[in-house]
Design a protein around this motif. Structure first.
Motif, mmCIF file in Angstrom:
data_model
loop_
_atom_site.group_PDB
_atom_site.id
_atom_site.type_symbol
_atom_site.label_atom_id
_atom_site.label_comp_id
_atom_site.label_asym_id
_atom_site.label_seq_id
_atom_site.Cartn_x
_atom_site.Cartn_y
_atom_site.Cartn_z
ATOM 1 N N ARG A 6 -4.687 -7.113 -6.109
ATOM 2 C CA ARG A 6 -3.370 -6.751 -5.734
ATOM 3 C C ARG A 6 -3.097 -6.129 -4.143
ATOM 4 O O ARG A 6 -3.851 -5.149 -4.059
ATOM 5 N N VAL A 7 -2.721 -6.832 -3.160
ATOM 6 C CA VAL A 7 -2.468 -5.953 -2.020
ATOM 7 C C VAL A 7 -0.969 -5.564 -1.919
ATOM 8 O O VAL A 7 -0.269 -6.135 -1.702
ATOM 9 N N GLU A 8 -1.186 -4.396 -2.131
ATOM 10 C CA GLU A 8 0.300 -3.475 -1.947
ATOM 11 C C GLU A 8 0.196 -2.760 -0.665
ATOM 12 O O GLU A 8 -0.065 -1.806 -0.398
ATOM 13 N N LEU A 13 1.906 1.816 4.656
ATOM 14 C CA LEU A 13 2.851 1.644 5.566
ATOM 15 C C LEU A 13 2.479 2.556 6.855
ATOM 16 O O LEU A 13 2.488 2.297 7.848
ATOM 17 N N PRO A 14 2.924 3.833 6.590
ATOM 18 C CA PRO A 14 2.427 4.897 7.833
ATOM 19 C C PRO A 14 1.118 4.796 8.598
ATOM 20 O O PRO A 14 1.193 4.727 9.793
ATOM 21 N N VAL A 15 0.009 4.429 7.680
ATOM 22 C CA VAL A 15 -1.353 4.202 8.122
ATOM 23 C C VAL A 15 -0.953 2.995 9.042
ATOM 24 O O VAL A 15 -1.601 2.965 10.426
ATOM 25 N N LEU A 16 -0.522 1.684 8.603
ATOM 26 C CA LEU A 16 -0.544 0.565 9.531
ATOM 27 C C LEU A 16 0.230 0.954 10.691
ATOM 28 O O LEU A 16 0.138 0.101 11.776
ATOM 29 N N MET A 17 1.275 1.588 10.587
ATOM 30 C CA MET A 17 2.237 1.843 11.610
ATOM 31 C C MET A 17 1.335 2.599 13.097
ATOM 32 O O MET A 17 1.340 1.945 14.134
ATOM 33 N N LEU A 18 0.593 3.675 12.593
ATOM 34 C CA LEU A 18 -0.173 4.139 13.435
ATOM 35 C C LEU A 18 -1.100 3.266 14.078
ATOM 36 O O LEU A 18 -1.553 3.238 15.246
ATOM 37 N N LEU A 48 5.063 6.989 16.314
ATOM 38 C CA LEU A 48 4.813 8.292 15.342
ATOM 39 C C LEU A 48 6.174 8.234 14.398
ATOM 40 O O LEU A 48 6.279 8.755 13.424
ATOM 41 N N ALA A 49 7.300 8.184 15.339
ATOM 42 C CA ALA A 49 8.565 8.143 14.459
ATOM 43 C C ALA A 49 8.686 7.139 13.268
ATOM 44 O O ALA A 49 9.210 7.319 12.271
ATOM 45 N N ALA A 50 8.229 5.955 13.755
ATOM 46 C CA ALA A 50 8.091 4.831 12.744
ATOM 47 C C ALA A 50 7.197 5.193 11.292
ATOM 48 O O ALA A 50 7.534 5.147 10.368
ATOM 49 N N ALA A 51 6.057 5.941 11.656
ATOM 50 C CA ALA A 51 5.195 6.195 10.563
ATOM 51 C C ALA A 51 5.897 7.456 9.945
ATOM 52 O O ALA A 51 5.608 7.325 8.560
ATOM 53 N N ALA A 52 6.374 8.292 10.582
ATOM 54 C CA ALA A 52 7.098 9.532 9.794
ATOM 55 C C ALA A 52 8.181 8.763 8.952
ATOM 56 O O ALA A 52 8.497 9.253 7.804
ATOM 57 N N ALA A 53 8.863 7.867 9.371
ATOM 58 C CA ALA A 53 9.986 7.421 8.729
ATOM 59 C C ALA A 53 9.628 6.698 7.504
ATOM 60 O O ALA A 53 10.077 6.920 6.412
ATOM 61 N N ALA A 116 -6.771 8.330 15.905
ATOM 62 C CA ALA A 116 -7.056 9.241 15.250
ATOM 63 C C ALA A 116 -5.970 9.718 14.114
ATOM 64 O O ALA A 116 -6.394 9.868 13.078
ATOM 65 N N LEU A 117 -4.813 9.634 14.675
ATOM 66 C CA LEU A 117 -3.604 10.168 13.582
ATOM 67 C C LEU A 117 -3.773 8.953 12.605
ATOM 68 O O LEU A 117 -3.681 9.380 11.239
ATOM 69 N N GLY A 118 -3.990 7.823 12.473
ATOM 70 C CA GLY A 118 -4.193 6.751 11.655
ATOM 71 C C GLY A 118 -5.487 7.085 10.740
ATOM 72 O O GLY A 118 -5.138 7.111 9.359
ATOM 73 N N GLY A 119 -6.405 7.449 11.207
ATOM 74 C CA GLY A 119 -7.408 8.037 10.283
ATOM 75 C C GLY A 119 -7.031 9.411 9.626
ATOM 76 O O GLY A 119 -7.558 9.167 8.414
ATOM 77 N N MET A 120 -6.278 9.992 9.990
ATOM 78 C CA MET A 120 -5.974 11.473 9.350
ATOM 79 C C MET A 120 -4.914 10.944 8.056
ATOM 80 O O MET A 120 -4.930 11.416 7.151
ATOM 81 N N ALA A 121 -3.905 10.199 8.618
ATOM 82 C CA ALA A 121 -2.814 9.641 7.690
ATOM 83 C C ALA A 121 -3.491 8.955 6.537
ATOM 84 O O ALA A 121 -3.139 8.933 5.367
ATOM 85 N N LEU A 122 -4.665 8.207 6.518
ATOM 86 C CA LEU A 122 -5.403 7.510 5.627
ATOM 87 C C LEU A 122 -6.183 8.728 4.860
ATOM 88 O O LEU A 122 -6.429 8.534 3.512
#
Lengths: 481, 100
Positions: A6-8, A13-18, A48-53, A116-122
């Protein structure tokens, strides 16, 4: 018949945004290498705003894991992602100003920052050791390159050291993962917790695995004795990069440590706590003592961040939710102070050939009263002097350690903060009481001062009314599995 | 069928050889190769556990490690080349602008 997984994707989503933002920025910087920076900076802030939202949107979701148990959806991840996006926004702005000032076009900076932020959010959402490893690598690889970004000799050497020691530490992390896999036949955080509880007796393989994981993660947050790279890299890297990585890496990796130590190896907590206490005490003592000997502000802040990592780790001896909330509060207050401090240092050091020796700060209070005042606020918070957030943070982590019965650790911590107060106050005294010498090379532009007032206000507000975020953090500290 | 403890012993030796290489070698490229040795020791370990547990996930993890190691070498060699351009040397001991 094979069941399709299952692909959820909404769960990350925040990681994907980044990552999506990073890819777009990378492509754009490839096609427009010499283009103006401002659109890139604005685009980064938008991502960043999109990821935070989207992180906020996950706040009220049921706590669970998604993507076949690879990532967790919980409030801990949401709070950490929000903090990371905030740090990233300051990093992006400081970087923009830094490169713009010298007309040094490096538009890849924004793509690397987002990666880098994407990796951190992951990493803060990782619920499987495979994801922990991948996220640590993604954030590290981006940071190695960011360190070398100005192509000067100092930064390149710093990047070299960071890279070699970082890859060395990753190997230890992986060896730890392999050991825990052998001990429990699974790499998922939840599965590890289930496999290790109620087994009884000593579990040497799992214990070795957990300790190696602590080595690997401890390197990233520069705990003694894995701190050797920290002073060189923090001094050598461009100041905005140092500001970003010193804050964001600590937030991400400490949150991952919460999951690994408190959840996956929660049943080994009694065996691991002495090792954690030793690492924490070592970092507090050595970081504070070595910081006293420094003659360069960036190097001094690097050793101070070693000591701060020790303070944060001291809350990990208590696996209660107070410990997690205390660590989160400490991380947020530390991030605000350290981003601000390196930001001010960047403005004072004047241009890409950074001059950050103590003599640059002599008499700064006369020439640059605003910068001197801002830096003083940040240093006071790092020293843990009321009414700043650093004081509340220290009270919270020491309270958590005391309730777990580790009062010698708290005693060492208190002594280390006294020693620490000396070198922070020395810089403040240097700025306030000495006569200025030489030419003033500080940056005169007003906007960065205004931006840096934001972390200063945060530090003071959190110090006076910590109640505004502590209940939230306590909710985030509840980890149900 | 090779017995698991033997394989684990082998991978521990390989890992130690890698650690020794990182600490003893002075050439940045050799250090990089020693790190690869350590990563491959981990791969051996994971595959051995995976086969003794009759599970796939260890092998999948090993594949991930191989892919990430390749990316890491890419970045590492790029930094080595950059360093060589500015210094004309990749000896780790001569990289001394910043103190250790």
């Amino acid at each position: 018949m094979i069941d399709a997984p299952r692909v959820e994707l909404w769960a990350i989503l925040p990681v994907l945004m980044l990552f999506g933002g990073g890819l777009i920025a990378l492509l754009a910087s490839g096609f427009a290498r010499r283009a103006a920076q401002a659109p890139f900076a604005l685009f980064t802030l938008a991502a960043l705003a999109a990821a935070a939202a989207s992180a906020l949107w996950l706040w009220n979701r049921e706590t669970t894991t998604a993507l076949e148990g690879m990532v967790s959806i919980d409030r801990l991840a949401v709070v950490a992602t929000l903090a990371l996006c905030g740090i990233g926004a300051f990093g992006a702005y400081l970087g923009f100003h830094y490169f713009e000032r010298d007309d040094f076009r490096r538009n890849e900076f924004y793509a690397l920052l987002l990666f880098a932020l994407g990796g951190m959010a992951l990493l803060v959402a990782a619920a499987d050791l495979i994801v922990v490893f991948l996220a640590v690598e993604v954030l590290s690889l981006a940071l190695y390159v960011m360190t070398a970004l100005t192509f000067r000799r100092g930064p390149t050497e710093a990047a070299m050291k960071y890279f070699l020691l970082g890859a060395f530490a990753s190997a230890f992390l992986l060896y730890g993962v392999a050991m825990s896999y052998g001990a429990s036949a699974t790499t998922s955080v939840q599965g590890l917790a289930r496999a290790l509880t109620g087994v009884g007796g000593s579990q040497p393989l799992a214990l070795v695995g957990a300790l190696l994981l602590v080595v690997g993660l401890g390197f990233k947050v520069s705990l003694v004795p894995f701190h050797m790279w920290t002073p060189d890299v923090y001094q050598g890297a461009p100041s905005p990069v140092t500001a970003f990585m010193s804050a964001a890496t600590k937030v991400a990796v400490f949150v991952a440590m919460v999951r690994v130590l408190d959840v996956a190896f929660g049943s080994l907590a009694w065996d691991l706590a002495p090792a954690i206490a030793v690492l924490s005490a070592g970092s507090m003592i050595l970081g504070s003592v070595l910081a006293i000997a420094q003659r360069d502000v960036k190097r001094m802040l690097a050793y101070s961040s070693v000591a701060q990592a020790g303070f944060i780790l001291s809350s990990f001896v208590s696996p209660e939710r107070e410990g997690i909330a205390a660590a989160l509060f400490y991380l947020i207050s530390y991030s605000a102070a350290v981003v601000g401090a390196f930001g001010v240092v960047m403005l004072i050091s004047g241009g890409i050939r950074e001059q950050t020796g103590f003599e640059r700060f002599r008499g700064l209070g006369r020439r640059q009263p605003v910068l001197a005042a801002l830096l003083s606020v940040f240093l006071l918070s790092l020293a843990g002097i009321p009414p700043t957030a650093g004081f509340v943070a220290k009270v919270l982590v020491f309270g958590a350690a005391t309730s777990a019965g580790y009062w010698p650790l708290v005693l060492i911590g208190a002594l280390a903060s006294v020693a620490g107060a000396f070198f922070y106050l020395r810089v403040i005294a240097l700025m306030a009481m000495q006569e200025p010498r030489g030419v003033d090379i500080a940056d005169p532009s007003p906007l960065p001062r205004l931006v840096l007032a934001v972390p200063a206000v945060t530090v003071v507000v959190l110090g006076i009314v910590p109640g505004v975020i502590v209940p939230l953090l306590q909710e985030a500290g509840v980890l149900t599995w | 069928m090779i017995r698991l403890p033997l394989v684990l012993m082998f991978s521990a030796l390989l890992f130690s050889a890698g650690v020794y290489g990182v600490l003893a070698r002075r050439n940045a490229v050799m250090v990089l190769m020693a790190i690869e040795l350590m990563l491959n020791a981990v791969n051996v370990n994971l595959v051995a556990f995976s086969s003794s547990l009759h599970q796939m996930s260890g092998q999948v993890f090993a594949l991930f490690i191989i892919a990430v190691a390749a990316a890491e070498v890419g970045i590492g060699l790029a930094i080595v080349i950059l360093l060589f351009r500015t210094r004309e040397s990749i000896n780790v001991d001569e990289v001394n602008l910043l103190k250790w």
